[in-house]
Write a protein that holds these residues in place. Structure first.
Motif, PDB file in Angstrom:
ATOM      1  N   LEU A   8       6.462  80.960  47.910  1.00  0.00           N
ATOM      2  CA  LEU A   8       5.086  80.134  47.854  1.00  0.00           C
ATOM      3  C   LEU A   8       5.013  79.486  49.258  1.00  0.00           C
ATOM      4  CD1 LEU A   8       4.932  78.936  44.349  1.00  0.00           C
ATOM      5  CD2 LEU A   8       3.838  80.652  45.048  1.00  0.00           C
ATOM      6  N   ASP A   9       5.889  79.014  49.670  1.00  0.00           N
ATOM      7  CA  ASP A   9       5.711  77.973  51.012  1.00  0.00           C
ATOM      8  C   ASP A   9       5.729  79.215  52.237  1.00  0.00           C
ATOM      9  OD1 ASP A   9       6.080  75.653  52.587  1.00  0.00           O
ATOM     10  OD2 ASP A   9       7.939  76.247  53.387  1.00  0.00           O
ATOM     11  N   LEU A  10       6.217  80.380  52.206  1.00  0.00           N
ATOM     12  CA  LEU A  10       5.732  81.230  53.153  1.00  0.00           C
ATOM     13  C   LEU A  10       4.305  81.659  53.018  1.00  0.00           C
ATOM     14  CD1 LEU A  10       8.928  83.495  53.361  1.00  0.00           C
ATOM     15  CD2 LEU A  10       8.225  82.216  55.057  1.00  0.00           C
ATOM     16  N   GLY A  11       3.645  81.487  52.166  1.00  0.00           N
ATOM     17  CA  GLY A  11       2.035  81.825  51.637  1.00  0.00           C
ATOM     18  C   GLY A  11       1.996  83.266  50.907  1.00  0.00           C
ATOM     19  N   PHE A  12       2.962  83.416  50.229  1.00  0.00           N
ATOM     20  CA  PHE A  12       2.788  84.263  49.020  1.00  0.00           C
ATOM     21  C   PHE A  12       2.070  83.907  47.928  1.00  0.00           C
ATOM     22  CE2 PHE A  12       6.311  86.057  51.377  1.00  0.00           C
ATOM     23  CZ  PHE A  12       5.976  87.319  51.984  1.00  0.00           C
ATOM     24  N   THR A  13       1.362  84.503  47.330  1.00  0.00           N
ATOM     25  CA  THR A  13       0.387  83.924  46.198  1.00  0.00           C
ATOM     26  C   THR A  13       1.118  84.047  44.828  1.00  0.00           C
ATOM     27  OG1 THR A  13      -0.643  85.923  45.422  1.00  0.00           O
ATOM     28  CG2 THR A  13      -1.755  84.637  47.152  1.00  0.00           C
ATOM     29  N   PRO A  14       1.108  83.104  43.914  1.00  0.00           N
ATOM     30  CA  PRO A  14       1.782  83.302  42.477  1.00  0.00           C
ATOM     31  C   PRO A  14       1.808  84.446  41.891  1.00  0.00           C
ATOM     32  CG  PRO A  14       0.389  81.223  42.593  1.00  0.00           C
ATOM     33  CD  PRO A  14       0.094  82.084  43.732  1.00  0.00           C
ATOM     34  N   GLU A  15       0.455  85.063  41.957  1.00  0.00           N
ATOM     35  CA  GLU A  15       0.354  86.542  41.246  1.00  0.00           C
ATOM     36  C   GLU A  15       1.127  87.682  41.842  1.00  0.00           C
ATOM     37  OE1 GLU A  15      -2.717  83.667  41.013  1.00  0.00           O
ATOM     38  OE2 GLU A  15      -2.272  84.507  42.813  1.00  0.00           O
ATOM     39  N   LYS A  16       1.609  87.251  43.073  1.00  0.00           N
ATOM     40  CA  LYS A  16       2.482  88.404  43.562  1.00  0.00           C
ATOM     41  C   LYS A  16       3.873  88.369  43.371  1.00  0.00           C
ATOM     42  CE  LYS A  16       1.599  90.259  47.477  1.00  0.00           C
ATOM     43  NZ  LYS A  16       1.436  91.456  47.245  1.00  0.00           N
ATOM     44  N   LEU A  17       4.368  87.141  42.506  1.00  0.00           N
ATOM     45  CA  LEU A  17       5.793  86.725  42.379  1.00  0.00           C
ATOM     46  C   LEU A  17       6.018  86.940  40.743  1.00  0.00           C
ATOM     47  CD1 LEU A  17       5.950  83.252  44.294  1.00  0.00           C
ATOM     48  CD2 LEU A  17       6.282  85.731  45.203  1.00  0.00           C
ATOM     49  N   SER A  18       7.151  87.809  40.603  1.00  0.00           N
ATOM     50  CA  SER A  18       7.697  87.828  39.182  1.00  0.00           C
ATOM     51  C   SER A  18       9.040  86.878  39.081  1.00  0.00           C
ATOM     52  CB  SER A  18       7.863  89.300  38.829  1.00  0.00           C
ATOM     53  OG  SER A  18       9.004  89.665  39.905  1.00  0.00           O
TER      54      SER A  18
END
Length: 376
Positions: free
Chosen positions: A160-170
């Motif tokens: 998340l700190d790198l800028g990836f959205t929560p929707e992209k994370l499992s």
């Protein structure tokens, strides 16, 4: 499904992430999926529904090896573009870079899943942040990777700190093969048997553990600590054991076979993992699967595995806190620790079984394929 795994696996490469990749490959193949595992260190192998192949590289310095790996992997992706449904990368490193570039350059629509293997020092987030290509890499990954699996809350926070959205994370954890256990009816001993299993490296914090053992001995607690494994710090740790007069209490067992590891875990009362950083440690999962309570440091993955019902967590590099936890465990005695170990095994069965983890990934793959079908 036809699944391509970009990863090194044993025996060509031996590490926690590599073992996890092989566990997943075998379970997906056993479920009837066609699985190909490709990595630059792999030893070729063909089994039913499973093919392990080596990606050719030029091993003359890191830049040339990296460039040749990229070219070879792009060639693999192009050649098999019609033979693959899903691409799974173990690590958010060169494998994910090659797969992302392949999707971008060739217009591939295959769902791509990447799984960072570590947090903090040496983790993918730290490497990306330190790279002069940080913006380029994060942009490429955000565009081409469908899902980044974060096996721990620490890795999730870093992504998340790198800028990836929560929707992209499992959030699928590492898994462990649950062994059958014999009835542990051996009599309790007044000397608590404590075990560590892993590489003898700086990462594992064994110098802190030995100093903690010294403090525990000064408190007149009876214990036997076995360090199972090998590594570059073996002689340094031996010298520290001798310096602190622990030769009758702390033992360097050296490397052993997987079967011997299982036997040693079954003969222990308590597992300990004093790591300075982790992703989600396989050795700790294996210990709880064998019905052991555990002491672990507050690092990625260990905090998800160990709670107060099955053990203790302590700050990193704190020999005093580690000694206190050891003293608490010794004070409970073997019988009460075995009761905690029963809860450990139940937790392993319910949350970390390799079969359950493989099924969760399969459901994720199906969701991504369905989304791809709708989008197209």
């Amino acid at each position: 499904m036809r699944i391509l795994i970009l990863a090194n696996v044993p025996p060509g490469a031996v590490g926690g992430a590599e073992v996890q990749a092989l566990h997943l490959a075998r379970r997906w193949a056993a479920s009837g999926h066609q699985v190909t595992v490709a990595g630059h260190a792999n030893q070729p192998l063909v089994e039913e529904n499973l093919s392990i192949r080596r990606i050719p590289t030029i091993r003359l310095g890191r830049p040339l090896r990296a460039a040749s790996y990229l070219v070879s992997t792009l060639g693999l992706l192009w050649t098999h573009r019609n033979d693959v449904d899903v691409i799974y990368c173990r690590f958010l490193k060169e494998q994910a870079i090659a797969a992302s570039l392949g999707k971008l350059l060739f217009g591939l629509k295959h769902p791509l899943i990447a799984c960072p293997a570590c947090a903090s020092i040496g983790g993918e987030a730290e490497l990306i942040k330190a790279s002069r290509f940080r913006k380029l890499l994060t942009s490429l990954f955000a565009r081409e990777i469908n899902t980044i699996n974060t096996m721990s809350s620490a890795i999730r926070s870093e992504m998340l700190d790198l800028g990836f959205t929560p929707e992209k994370l499992s959030n699928i954890p590492n898994g462990v093969v649950i062994p059958p256990l014999p009835d542990r009816t051996c009599p309790a001993s007044s000397t608590l048997k404590i075990i560590f299993v892993g590489r003898l490296t700086h990462q594992k914090g064994l110098d802190t553990l030995i100093k903690a053992a010294h403090l525990v001995r000064k408190r007149n607690c009876a214990f036997q600590l076995n360090l199972v494994g090998d590594g570059p710090l073996r002689q340094e740790l031996r010298s520290l054991i001798e310096k602190l007069d622990l030769v009758n209490h702390v033992f360097l067992d050296g490397p052993v076979s997987p079967m011997e590891v299982s036997d040693k875990l079954l003969g222990a009362d308590l597992f300990i993992l004093p790591s300075r950083f982790e992703g989600m440690p396989g050795a700790l999962l294996e210990a709880i699967a064998h019905g052991l309570p555990a002491i672990a440091t507050e690092v990625s993955g260990s905090e998800e595995i160990v709670d107060a019902s099955i053990g203790w967590t302590v700050p990193v590099d704190d020999s005093s806190a580690l000694a206190d936890a050891l003293q608490n465990a010794i004070g409970l005695g073997s019988i009460k620790l075995r009761a905690m170990g029963g809860k450990s095994r139940k937790k392993a069965l319910a949350q970390f079984s390799a079969d359950i983890v493989a099924e969760r990934y399969e459901k994720l793959f199906i969701q991504l394929l369905q989304r791809k079908s709708i989008d197209s």
